[in-house]
Design a protein around this motif. Structure first.
Motif, mmCIF file in Angstrom:
data_model
loop_
_atom_site.group_PDB
_atom_site.id
_atom_site.type_symbol
_atom_site.label_atom_id
_atom_site.label_comp_id
_atom_site.label_asym_id
_atom_site.label_seq_id
_atom_site.Cartn_x
_atom_site.Cartn_y
_atom_site.Cartn_z
ATOM 1 N N ARG A 252 0.751 -1.142 -0.167
ATOM 2 C CA ARG A 252 -0.056 -0.088 -0.186
ATOM 3 C C ARG A 252 0.693 1.239 -0.115
ATOM 4 O O ARG A 252 0.582 2.287 -0.641
ATOM 5 N N GLY A 253 1.817 1.271 0.862
ATOM 6 C CA GLY A 253 3.045 2.297 0.770
ATOM 7 C C GLY A 253 3.406 2.580 -0.754
ATOM 8 O O GLY A 253 3.548 3.650 -1.249
ATOM 9 N N LEU A 254 3.699 1.575 -1.624
ATOM 10 C CA LEU A 254 4.029 1.820 -2.844
ATOM 11 C C LEU A 254 3.187 2.529 -3.819
ATOM 12 O O LEU A 254 3.449 3.397 -4.453
ATOM 13 N N ALA A 255 1.925 2.062 -3.400
ATOM 14 C CA ALA A 255 0.522 2.663 -4.287
ATOM 15 C C ALA A 255 0.478 4.048 -3.995
ATOM 16 O O ALA A 255 0.435 4.961 -4.770
ATOM 17 N N MET A 256 0.997 4.564 -2.426
ATOM 18 C CA MET A 256 0.623 5.792 -2.256
ATOM 19 C C MET A 256 1.542 6.765 -3.111
ATOM 20 O O MET A 256 1.563 7.824 -3.519
ATOM 21 N N ARG A 257 3.129 6.117 -2.992
ATOM 22 C CA ARG A 257 4.188 6.873 -3.366
ATOM 23 C C ARG A 257 4.186 7.021 -4.854
ATOM 24 O O ARG A 257 4.278 8.044 -5.626
ATOM 25 N N LEU A 258 3.488 5.968 -5.522
ATOM 26 C CA LEU A 258 3.158 5.872 -7.090
ATOM 27 C C LEU A 258 2.411 7.069 -7.557
ATOM 28 O O LEU A 258 2.407 7.885 -8.307
ATOM 29 N N MET A 259 1.254 7.223 -6.613
ATOM 30 C CA MET A 259 0.127 8.296 -6.824
ATOM 31 C C MET A 259 0.782 9.797 -6.629
ATOM 32 O O MET A 259 0.576 10.697 -7.460
ATOM 33 N N HIS A 260 1.884 9.805 -5.797
ATOM 34 C CA HIS A 260 2.572 10.980 -5.336
ATOM 35 C C HIS A 260 3.602 11.347 -6.578
ATOM 36 O O HIS A 260 3.778 12.728 -6.767
ATOM 37 N N LEU A 261 3.709 10.597 -7.135
ATOM 38 C CA LEU A 261 4.522 10.892 -8.560
ATOM 39 C C LEU A 261 3.990 11.103 -9.883
ATOM 40 O O LEU A 261 4.415 11.371 -10.667
#
Length: 188
Positions: free
Chosen positions: A52-61
């Motif tokens: 889930r942390g990866l999904a959040m950071r992908l969204m931030h990018l």
């Protein structure tokens, strides 16, 4: 052992484990993310928390990213990528999800200890993390003082953050924090 000694032992395990991740697998994975129209992530238990942390950071990018199972997650299509984090690569619900995504024509990426697992054999992209889990162990895996699949789960989180740094570089994002804050949740 004292807390600081445990911390040192854990960080040494993480360094040893993540140093063994294949550059080629990581580069191929990054290209799959760059090529996908949308990215979906899934896992079970603590692996789900890490991915889930990866999904959040992908969204931030600026990527369109979803966590499978959330009420606002749309249908997956053939132009999408599903990333599953599964230490064993054999979790029943995730195997079913992987098969469904493949049936829909989506690309499948797996982060796992076992690239030759059922999901590993289905996957288009695999990143092998040579950690250990209490469910399955073999001589190729890194040993750990930690319980369960903690070493794998922590490695998923750190690998995800490392992938984000590489994706930032590939997208030529100079000031990650500036872009992150534009998309960071503001209803907190």
């Amino acid at each position: 052992m004292e807390i600081v000694e445990y911390t040192t032992a854990i960080t040494n395990e993480l360094h040893r484990t993540l140093s063994a991740v294949s550059k080629e697998q990581a580069d191929t994975f990054i290209q799959a993310v760059m090529d996908a129209k949308r990215i979906f992530v899934a896992g079970a238990g603590r692996s789900l928390l890490m991915i889930r942390g990866l999904a959040m950071r992908l969204m931030h990018l600026g990527f369109t990213a979803y966590v499978v199972g959330e009420t606002t997650t749309p249908a997956i299509t053939s132009s999408d990528l599903l990333i599953i984090a599964s230490g064993s690569g054999e979790t029943g619900s995730l195997k079913n999800m992987a098969a469904k995504a493949k049936d829909m024509g989506a690309a499948l990426a797996l982060i796992s200890i076992y690239p030759k697992s059922a999901m590993g054999l289905m996957a288009d992209y695999v990143i092998e993390i040579p950690a250990t889990t209490s469910k399955v162990t073999d001589s190729n895996s890194q040993k750990s003082i930690q319980p369960g699949a903690s070493l794998f789960e922590q490695s998923v989180l750190l690998l995800g953050d490392s992938l984000i740094l590489k994706l930032s570089e590939q997208k030529n994002i100079k000031n990650q924090n500036e872009g992150l804050m534009k998309l960071h949740a503001n209803l907190e």
